[in-house]
Write an enzyme that holds these catalytic residues in place. Structure first.
Site, PDB file in Angstrom:
ATOM      1  N   SER A   7       0.853  -1.185   0.000  1.00  0.00           N
ATOM      2  CA  SER A   7       0.000   0.000   0.000  1.00  0.00           C
ATOM      3  C   SER A   7       0.889   1.234   0.000  1.00  0.00           C
ATOM      4  O   SER A   7       1.734   1.401   0.892  1.00  0.00           O
ATOM      5  CB  SER A   7      -0.872   0.011   1.248  1.00  0.00           C
ATOM      6  OG  SER A   7      -1.362   1.333   1.454  1.00  0.00           O
ATOM      7  N   HIS A  32      -1.258  -1.436  -4.291  1.00  0.00           N
ATOM      8  CA  HIS A  32      -2.525  -1.172  -3.587  1.00  0.00           C
ATOM      9  C   HIS A  32      -2.646   0.325  -3.301  1.00  0.00           C
ATOM     10  O   HIS A  32      -1.771   0.926  -2.677  1.00  0.00           O
ATOM     11  CB  HIS A  32      -2.529  -1.972  -2.282  1.00  0.00           C
ATOM     12  CG  HIS A  32      -3.796  -1.884  -1.507  1.00  0.00           C
ATOM     13  ND1 HIS A  32      -4.891  -2.692  -1.742  1.00  0.00           N
ATOM     14  CD2 HIS A  32      -4.158  -1.087  -0.464  1.00  0.00           C
ATOM     15  CE1 HIS A  32      -5.856  -2.402  -0.891  1.00  0.00           C
ATOM     16  NE2 HIS A  32      -5.446  -1.417  -0.104  1.00  0.00           N
ATOM     17  N   ASP A  34      -4.857   3.334  -1.691  1.00  0.00           N
ATOM     18  CA  ASP A  34      -5.895   3.608  -0.697  1.00  0.00           C
ATOM     19  C   ASP A  34      -6.496   4.995  -0.894  1.00  0.00           C
ATOM     20  O   ASP A  34      -5.892   6.002  -0.548  1.00  0.00           O
ATOM     21  CB  ASP A  34      -5.296   3.509   0.712  1.00  0.00           C
ATOM     22  CG  ASP A  34      -5.039   2.075   1.107  1.00  0.00           C
ATOM     23  OD1 ASP A  34      -5.984   1.264   1.002  1.00  0.00           O
ATOM     24  OD2 ASP A  34      -3.902   1.757   1.522  1.00  0.00           O
ATOM     25  N   MET A  36      -9.240   7.661   0.124  1.00  0.00           N
ATOM     26  CA  MET A  36     -10.096   7.995   1.277  1.00  0.00           C
ATOM     27  C   MET A  36     -10.712   9.377   1.096  1.00  0.00           C
ATOM     28  O   MET A  36     -10.032  10.294   0.621  1.00  0.00           O
ATOM     29  CB  MET A  36      -9.266   7.986   2.568  1.00  0.00           C
ATOM     30  CG  MET A  36      -8.513   6.690   2.806  1.00  0.00           C
ATOM     31  SD  MET A  36      -7.682   6.697   4.402  1.00  0.00           S
ATOM     32  CE  MET A  36      -6.755   5.163   4.296  1.00  0.00           C
ATOM     33  N   HIS A  65      -8.430   0.693  -3.794  1.00  0.00           N
ATOM     34  CA  HIS A  65      -9.297   0.434  -2.633  1.00  0.00           C
ATOM     35  C   HIS A  65     -10.037   1.720  -2.293  1.00  0.00           C
ATOM     36  O   HIS A  65      -9.464   2.636  -1.711  1.00  0.00           O
ATOM     37  CB  HIS A  65      -8.399  -0.048  -1.472  1.00  0.00           C
ATOM     38  CG  HIS A  65      -9.137  -0.321  -0.202  1.00  0.00           C
ATOM     39  ND1 HIS A  65      -8.482  -0.538   0.995  1.00  0.00           N
ATOM     40  CD2 HIS A  65     -10.466  -0.428   0.075  1.00  0.00           C
ATOM     41  CE1 HIS A  65      -9.370  -0.766   1.945  1.00  0.00           C
ATOM     42  NE2 HIS A  65     -10.582  -0.693   1.427  1.00  0.00           N
ATOM     43  N   MET A  67     -12.222   3.800  -0.240  1.00  0.00           N
ATOM     44  CA  MET A  67     -12.860   4.010   1.071  1.00  0.00           C
ATOM     45  C   MET A  67     -13.622   5.317   0.984  1.00  0.00           C
ATOM     46  O   MET A  67     -13.287   6.319   1.623  1.00  0.00           O
ATOM     47  CB  MET A  67     -11.779   4.027   2.164  1.00  0.00           C
ATOM     48  CG  MET A  67     -11.250   2.632   2.460  1.00  0.00           C
ATOM     49  SD  MET A  67      -9.673   2.654   3.313  1.00  0.00           S
ATOM     50  CE  MET A  67      -8.573   2.761   1.913  1.00  0.00           C
ATOM     51  N   MET A 136     -10.995  -6.570   5.725  1.00  0.00           N
ATOM     52  CA  MET A 136     -10.250  -5.557   6.475  1.00  0.00           C
ATOM     53  C   MET A 136      -9.873  -6.126   7.840  1.00  0.00           C
ATOM     54  O   MET A 136     -10.744  -6.575   8.586  1.00  0.00           O
ATOM     55  CB  MET A 136     -11.091  -4.286   6.671  1.00  0.00           C
ATOM     56  CG  MET A 136     -11.302  -3.439   5.430  1.00  0.00           C
ATOM     57  SD  MET A 136      -9.800  -2.941   4.580  1.00  0.00           S
ATOM     58  CE  MET A 136      -8.915  -2.043   5.849  1.00  0.00           C
ATOM     59  N   GLY A 141      -8.861   3.593   7.421  1.00  0.00           N
ATOM     60  CA  GLY A 141      -8.629   5.027   7.595  1.00  0.00           C
ATOM     61  C   GLY A 141      -7.172   5.379   7.810  1.00  0.00           C
ATOM     62  O   GLY A 141      -6.755   6.466   7.440  1.00  0.00           O
ATOM     63  N   ASP A 174      -6.114  -6.857   4.489  1.00  0.00           N
ATOM     64  CA  ASP A 174      -5.547  -5.506   4.498  1.00  0.00           C
ATOM     65  C   ASP A 174      -5.588  -4.933   5.909  1.00  0.00           C
ATOM     66  O   ASP A 174      -6.662  -4.742   6.484  1.00  0.00           O
ATOM     67  CB  ASP A 174      -6.382  -4.635   3.545  1.00  0.00           C
ATOM     68  CG  ASP A 174      -5.851  -3.219   3.400  1.00  0.00           C
ATOM     69  OD1 ASP A 174      -4.793  -2.896   3.965  1.00  0.00           O
ATOM     70  OD2 ASP A 174      -6.531  -2.429   2.699  1.00  0.00           O
ATOM     71  N   GLY A 196       1.440  -2.018   4.242  1.00  0.00           N
ATOM     72  CA  GLY A 196       1.906  -0.642   4.105  1.00  0.00           C
ATOM     73  C   GLY A 196       3.140  -0.416   4.939  1.00  0.00           C
ATOM     74  O   GLY A 196       4.275  -0.415   4.441  1.00  0.00           O
TER      75      GLY A 196
HETATM   76  C1  DX5 Z   1      -6.225   1.111   5.881  1.00  0.00           C
HETATM   77  C2  DX5 Z   1      -5.739   0.848   4.476  1.00  0.00           C
HETATM   78  C3  DX5 Z   1      -4.596  -0.120   4.413  1.00  0.00           C
HETATM   79  C4  DX5 Z   1      -3.406   0.314   5.166  1.00  0.00           C
HETATM   80  C5  DX5 Z   1      -2.451  -0.811   5.360  1.00  0.00           C
HETATM   81  O1  DX5 Z   1      -7.344   1.906   5.842  1.00  0.00           O
HETATM   82  O2  DX5 Z   1      -6.764   0.313   3.686  1.00  0.00           O
HETATM   83  O3  DX5 Z   1      -4.271  -0.439   3.076  1.00  0.00           O
HETATM   84  O4  DX5 Z   1      -2.749   1.370   4.567  1.00  0.00           O
HETATM   85  O5  DX5 Z   1      -1.386  -0.314   6.111  1.00  0.00           O
HETATM   86  P1  DX5 Z   1      -0.676  -1.166   7.232  1.00  0.00           P
HETATM   87  O6  DX5 Z   1      -0.040  -2.345   6.532  1.00  0.00           O
HETATM   88  O7  DX5 Z   1       0.309  -0.216   7.794  1.00  0.00           O
HETATM   89  O8  DX5 Z   1      -1.707  -1.595   8.224  1.00  0.00           O
HETATM   90 ZN    ZN Z   2      -6.285  -0.630   1.674  1.00  0.00          ZN
END
Ligand code: DX5
Ligand code: ZN
Length: 216
Positions: A7, A32, A34, A36, A65, A67, A136, A141, A174, A196
């Site tokens: 990510s 990946h 993210d 938001m 992804h 969100m 998840m 977030g 994730d 991530g």
């Molecule tokens: C959370 C994201 C994840 C997140 C993963 O809302 O969807 O993709 O960035 O990060 P780590 O691996 O640090 O939990």
């Molecule tokens: Zn994600």
């Protein structure tokens, strides 16, 4: 085949193109992304223009992804930006079946994500028509949170449904994945592993990816 999907949430945003090239060079399988909106989740990250701006830095598939609330409003933008897989949240769309078909109408893969508190049984009927389910394992977030243990049972439930209804289903996990728990999520049935912080930790991308790959 287990795929590692870093990510970019934990990447250096001042040089995203370069970071994506580095991920490919060091063995990432999927990127990946993210997205938001500050509504569905408290945080705001980036939208389709940023995805488009890094598209030419790698040949790896882009796993977007979303969100965001009412994701159907933005599907076309992300397809045009170069998405290969689009994941929408079950909790963010009143007409999830329609949006899945809408995503697929563009010829990209469709996935549904479940927040930790959403039962797998809610999506049983959707499984035959999905390319991927995202479990998840943190509340979405933010990066860098702790893995929620009951996510493992949910991965097993999705695996059982895939054996029954969709053998090609990708099962993505994730949140909070690192070298300590990657073996466990893989043994439960996950085959797309998002990470991530564990990938970008100490800016040691090469070593971090290879340790994750040695971990399962
Ligand atoms: C959370 C994201 C994840 C997140 C993963 O809302 O969807 O993709 O960035 O990060 P780590 O691996 O640090 O939990
Ligand atoms: Zn994600």
């Amino acid at each position: 085949m287990i795929k590692i999907a870093p990510s970019i949430l934990s990447a250096d945003f001042s040089k995203l193109g370069n970071q994506v090239e580095t991920l490919e060079a060091y063995g990432a399988d999927i990127i990946h992304l993210d997205v938001m909106d500050g509504r569905f989740v408290p945080n705001i990250t980036f939208g389709a223009p940023i995805v488009k701006s890094i598209r030419n830095f790698t040949k790896l598939p882009f796993d977007v992804h979303l969100m965001i609330e009412e994701p159907s409003r933005y599907i076309e933008d992300f397809v045009k930006a170069g998405a290969d897989i689009i994941t929408i949240h079950y909790e963010a769309d009143k007409h999830i079946d329609r949006t899945i078909n809408y995503i697929k109408s563009f010829g990209v893969k469709a996935a549904v994500a479940l927040n930790p508190g959403t039962p797998v049984s809610n999506i049983t009927d959707l499984i035959p028509n999905l390319d991927m389910v995202l479990i998840m394992s943190v509340n979405p977030g933010f990066g860098g949170q702790k893995y929620i243990n009951y996510a493992s049972n949910k991965i097993k439930e999705v695996k059982n449904l895939s054996l029954k209804y969709n053998n090609d289903l990708l099962i993505e996990v994730d949140g909070g994945i690192d070298t300590h728990n990657i073996k466990q999520v893989v043994s439960c049935g996950a085959n797309v592993i998002v990470a991530g912080s564990a990938v970008f930790r100490q800016n040691n991308i090469q070593q971090n990816i290879s340790e994750l790959k040695r971990g399962f």
